[in-house]
Design a protein around this motif. Structure first.
Motif, PDB file in Angstrom:
ATOM      1  N   MET A   1       0.803  -1.038   0.248  1.00 12.53           N
ATOM      2  CA  MET A   1       0.079   0.375   0.049  1.00 12.53           C
ATOM      3  C   MET A   1       0.830   1.257   0.090  1.00 12.53           C
ATOM      4  O   MET A   1       1.826   1.398   0.631  1.00 12.53           O
ATOM      5  CB  MET A   1      -1.172   0.203   1.097  1.00 12.53           C
ATOM      6  N   SER A   2       0.336   2.446  -0.946  1.00 11.81           N
ATOM      7  CA  SER A   2       1.062   3.621  -0.222  1.00 11.81           C
ATOM      8  C   SER A   2       0.781   3.964   0.751  1.00 11.81           C
ATOM      9  O   SER A   2       0.308   4.452   0.719  1.00 11.81           O
ATOM     10  CB  SER A   2       1.463   4.362  -2.006  1.00 11.81           C
ATOM     11  N   GLU A   3       1.794   5.556   0.885  1.00  7.86           N
ATOM     12  CA  GLU A   3       1.756   5.933   1.979  1.00  7.86           C
ATOM     13  C   GLU A   3       0.266   7.088   1.562  1.00  7.86           C
ATOM     14  O   GLU A   3      -0.426   7.331   2.765  1.00  7.86           O
ATOM     15  CB  GLU A   3       3.176   6.675   1.910  1.00  7.86           C
ATOM     16  N   ASN A   4       0.366   7.341   0.196  1.00 10.63           N
ATOM     17  CA  ASN A   4      -0.868   8.120  -0.514  1.00 10.63           C
ATOM     18  C   ASN A   4      -3.079   7.860   0.473  1.00 10.63           C
ATOM     19  O   ASN A   4      -2.861   8.536   0.668  1.00 10.63           O
ATOM     20  CB  ASN A   4      -0.959   8.391  -2.165  1.00 10.63           C
ATOM     21  N   ALA A   5      -2.018   6.378   0.064  1.00  8.05           N
ATOM     22  CA  ALA A   5      -3.260   5.282   0.241  1.00  8.05           C
ATOM     23  C   ALA A   5      -3.990   6.131   2.180  1.00  8.05           C
ATOM     24  O   ALA A   5      -4.590   5.643   2.466  1.00  8.05           O
ATOM     25  CB  ALA A   5      -3.496   4.142  -0.241  1.00  8.05           C
ATOM     26  N   LEU A   6      -2.574   5.511   2.661  1.00 14.48           N
ATOM     27  CA  LEU A   6      -3.159   5.832   4.171  1.00 14.48           C
ATOM     28  C   LEU A   6      -3.144   7.243   4.498  1.00 14.48           C
ATOM     29  O   LEU A   6      -4.292   7.175   5.330  1.00 14.48           O
ATOM     30  CB  LEU A   6      -1.757   5.235   4.909  1.00 14.48           C
ATOM     31  N   VAL A   7      -2.911   8.127   4.120  1.00 15.61           N
ATOM     32  CA  VAL A   7      -3.480   9.267   3.758  1.00 15.61           C
ATOM     33  C   VAL A   7      -4.484   9.535   4.069  1.00 15.61           C
ATOM     34  O   VAL A   7      -4.767  10.074   4.854  1.00 15.61           O
ATOM     35  CB  VAL A   7      -2.039   9.962   3.765  1.00 15.61           C
ATOM     36  N   GLU A   8      -4.853   9.158   2.787  1.00 14.68           N
ATOM     37  CA  GLU A   8      -5.845   8.749   2.215  1.00 14.68           C
ATOM     38  C   GLU A   8      -7.150   8.520   3.344  1.00 14.68           C
ATOM     39  O   GLU A   8      -8.871   8.890   3.288  1.00 14.68           O
ATOM     40  CB  GLU A   8      -6.652   8.991   0.663  1.00 14.68           C
ATOM     41  N   ARG A   9      -7.004   7.192   3.425  1.00 20.13           N
ATOM     42  CA  ARG A   9      -8.552   6.625   4.099  1.00 20.13           C
ATOM     43  C   ARG A   9      -7.644   7.203   5.665  1.00 20.13           C
ATOM     44  O   ARG A   9      -9.164   7.593   6.563  1.00 20.13           O
ATOM     45  CB  ARG A   9      -7.613   4.647   5.080  1.00 20.13           C
ATOM     46  N   LEU A  10      -7.081   7.785   6.514  1.00 14.57           N
ATOM     47  CA  LEU A  10      -6.778   8.541   8.198  1.00 14.57           C
ATOM     48  C   LEU A  10      -7.134   9.611   8.259  1.00 14.57           C
ATOM     49  O   LEU A  10      -7.421  10.173   9.026  1.00 14.57           O
ATOM     50  CB  LEU A  10      -5.584   8.360   8.129  1.00 14.57           C
ATOM     51  N   SER A  11      -6.924  10.454   6.561  1.00 14.56           N
ATOM     52  CA  SER A  11      -7.730  12.086   6.839  1.00 14.56           C
ATOM     53  C   SER A  11      -9.134  12.009   7.088  1.00 14.56           C
ATOM     54  O   SER A  11      -9.205  13.169   7.894  1.00 14.56           O
ATOM     55  CB  SER A  11      -6.858  12.424   5.477  1.00 14.56           C
ATOM     56  N   GLY A  12      -9.370  11.333   7.364  1.00 10.30           N
ATOM     57  CA  GLY A  12     -11.340  11.415   7.471  1.00 10.30           C
ATOM     58  C   GLY A  12     -11.305  10.800   9.059  1.00 10.30           C
ATOM     59  O   GLY A  12     -12.563  11.243   9.090  1.00 10.30           O
ATOM     60  N   ASN A  13     -10.512  10.641   9.073  1.00 11.64           N
ATOM     61  CA  ASN A  13     -10.868  10.065  10.851  1.00 11.64           C
ATOM     62  C   ASN A  13      -9.940  11.476  11.689  1.00 11.64           C
ATOM     63  O   ASN A  13      -9.138  11.677  12.300  1.00 11.64           O
ATOM     64  CB  ASN A  13      -9.902   8.963  11.305  1.00 11.64           C
ATOM     65  N   LYS A  14     -11.559  11.738  12.258  1.00  9.19           N
ATOM     66  CA  LYS A  14     -11.423  13.017  13.214  1.00  9.19           C
ATOM     67  C   LYS A  14     -10.410  13.003  14.381  1.00  9.19           C
ATOM     68  O   LYS A  14     -10.494  13.306  15.152  1.00  9.19           O
ATOM     69  CB  LYS A  14     -12.701  13.069  13.843  1.00  9.19           C
ATOM     70  N   ASN A  15     -10.537  11.413  14.437  1.00  8.27           N
ATOM     71  CA  ASN A  15      -9.434  11.002  16.247  1.00  8.27           C
ATOM     72  C   ASN A  15      -7.606  11.026  15.483  1.00  8.27           C
ATOM     73  O   ASN A  15      -7.751  10.741  16.645  1.00  8.27           O
ATOM     74  CB  ASN A  15      -9.892   9.099  16.296  1.00  8.27           C
ATOM     75  N   VAL A  16      -8.374  11.325  14.850  1.00 11.42           N
ATOM     76  CA  VAL A  16      -6.423  11.645  14.731  1.00 11.42           C
ATOM     77  C   VAL A  16      -5.906  12.950  13.877  1.00 11.42           C
ATOM     78  O   VAL A  16      -6.206  13.204  12.793  1.00 11.42           O
ATOM     79  CB  VAL A  16      -5.899  10.146  13.056  1.00 11.42           C
ATOM     80  N   SER A  17      -5.094  13.038  14.328  1.00  9.67           N
ATOM     81  CA  SER A  17      -4.199  14.688  14.240  1.00  9.67           C
ATOM     82  C   SER A  17      -3.775  14.239  12.565  1.00  9.67           C
ATOM     83  O   SER A  17      -3.400  13.849  12.360  1.00  9.67           O
ATOM     84  CB  SER A  17      -3.574  15.112  15.098  1.00  9.67           C
ATOM     85  N   ASP A  18      -3.576  15.651  12.133  1.00 10.30           N
ATOM     86  CA  ASP A  18      -3.220  15.847  10.766  1.00 10.30           C
ATOM     87  C   ASP A  18      -1.199  15.519  11.074  1.00 10.30           C
ATOM     88  O   ASP A  18      -1.130  14.655   9.865  1.00 10.30           O
ATOM     89  CB  ASP A  18      -2.930  17.513   9.744  1.00 10.30           C
ATOM     90  N   ALA A  19      -1.150  15.942  11.974  1.00 14.67           N
ATOM     91  CA  ALA A  19       0.431  15.163  12.314  1.00 14.67           C
ATOM     92  C   ALA A  19       0.360  14.248  12.591  1.00 14.67           C
ATOM     93  O   ALA A  19       1.699  13.727  11.945  1.00 14.67           O
ATOM     94  CB  ALA A  19       0.790  15.947  13.419  1.00 14.67           C
ATOM     95  N   ASP A  20      -0.417  13.008  12.744  1.00 12.10           N
ATOM     96  CA  ASP A  20      -0.398  12.091  13.593  1.00 12.10           C
ATOM     97  C   ASP A  20      -0.482  11.531  12.134  1.00 12.10           C
ATOM     98  O   ASP A  20       0.419  10.434  11.599  1.00 12.10           O
ATOM     99  CB  ASP A  20      -1.018  11.449  14.453  1.00 12.10           C
ATOM    100  N   VAL A  21      -1.100  11.184  11.325  1.00 13.64           N
ATOM    101  CA  VAL A  21      -1.653  11.049   9.662  1.00 13.64           C
ATOM    102  C   VAL A  21      -0.054  11.045   9.566  1.00 13.64           C
ATOM    103  O   VAL A  21       0.751  10.406   8.812  1.00 13.64           O
ATOM    104  CB  VAL A  21      -2.396  12.212   9.010  1.00 13.64           C
ATOM    105  N   ALA A  22       0.981  12.255   9.134  1.00  9.61           N
ATOM    106  CA  ALA A  22       1.738  12.941   8.308  1.00  9.61           C
ATOM    107  C   ALA A  22       3.159  11.786   9.187  1.00  9.61           C
ATOM    108  O   ALA A  22       3.241  11.363   8.358  1.00  9.61           O
ATOM    109  CB  ALA A  22       1.897  14.381   8.669  1.00  9.61           C
ATOM    110  N   VAL A  23       3.025  11.268  10.400  1.00 10.16           N
ATOM    111  CA  VAL A  23       4.327  10.822  10.944  1.00 10.16           C
ATOM    112  C   VAL A  23       4.187   9.455  10.508  1.00 10.16           C
ATOM    113  O   VAL A  23       4.875   8.228   9.997  1.00 10.16           O
ATOM    114  CB  VAL A  23       4.215  11.177  12.544  1.00 10.16           C
ATOM    115  N   LEU A  24       2.570   8.751  10.402  1.00  8.79           N
ATOM    116  CA  LEU A  24       2.267   7.736  10.119  1.00  8.79           C
ATOM    117  C   LEU A  24       2.647   7.350   9.070  1.00  8.79           C
ATOM    118  O   LEU A  24       3.355   6.491   8.409  1.00  8.79           O
ATOM    119  CB  LEU A  24       0.724   7.355  10.532  1.00  8.79           C
ATOM    120  N   ALA A  25       2.395   8.468   8.009  1.00  3.85           N
ATOM    121  CA  ALA A  25       2.509   7.948   6.051  1.00  3.85           C
ATOM    122  C   ALA A  25       4.104   7.784   6.217  1.00  3.85           C
ATOM    123  O   ALA A  25       4.098   7.190   5.295  1.00  3.85           O
ATOM    124  CB  ALA A  25       1.761   9.233   5.475  1.00  3.85           C
TER     125      ALA A  25
END
Length: 103
Positions: A1-25
């Protein structure tokens, strides 16, 4: 899975901050360890197969590697607490014990 797919999936989750999405990606993209203290973010990382370490681990690692003095590490942990970092008293006690052990 690409990091872009991970970002897309997690970006809609209100329980995860943008910073955490970036760190995970970034961790996923580079096969690296994600540094995060948020339990929810760490749960996501586990599901995604991303290794995580907490901020306190980094502080202790710096002492272990002789990059930071133990007194400075204690001050750093105290400053983190004052800045709003959440840590249970039992974990804080364990961190100080570990700091004494490796210093």
């Amino acid at each position: 899975m690409s990091e872009n797919a991970l970002v897309e999936r997690l970006s809609g989750n209100k329980n995860v901050s943008d910073a955490d999405v970036a760190v995970l990606a970034l961790a996923a993209e580079h096969g690296a360890t994600a540094v995060m203290d948020d339990a929810y973010g760490r749960d996501i990382a586990e599901v995604e197969g991303i290794e995580t370490k907490g901020t306190a681990y980094l502080v202790l690692s710096l002492v272990r590697d002789d990059e930071l003095e133990a007194d400075d590490a204690r001050e750093t942990l105290e400053a983190m607490l004052e800045a709003g970092w959440h840590c249970s008293p039992s974990l804080y006690s364990k961190l100080l014990s570990k700091l004494d052990e490796i210093a």
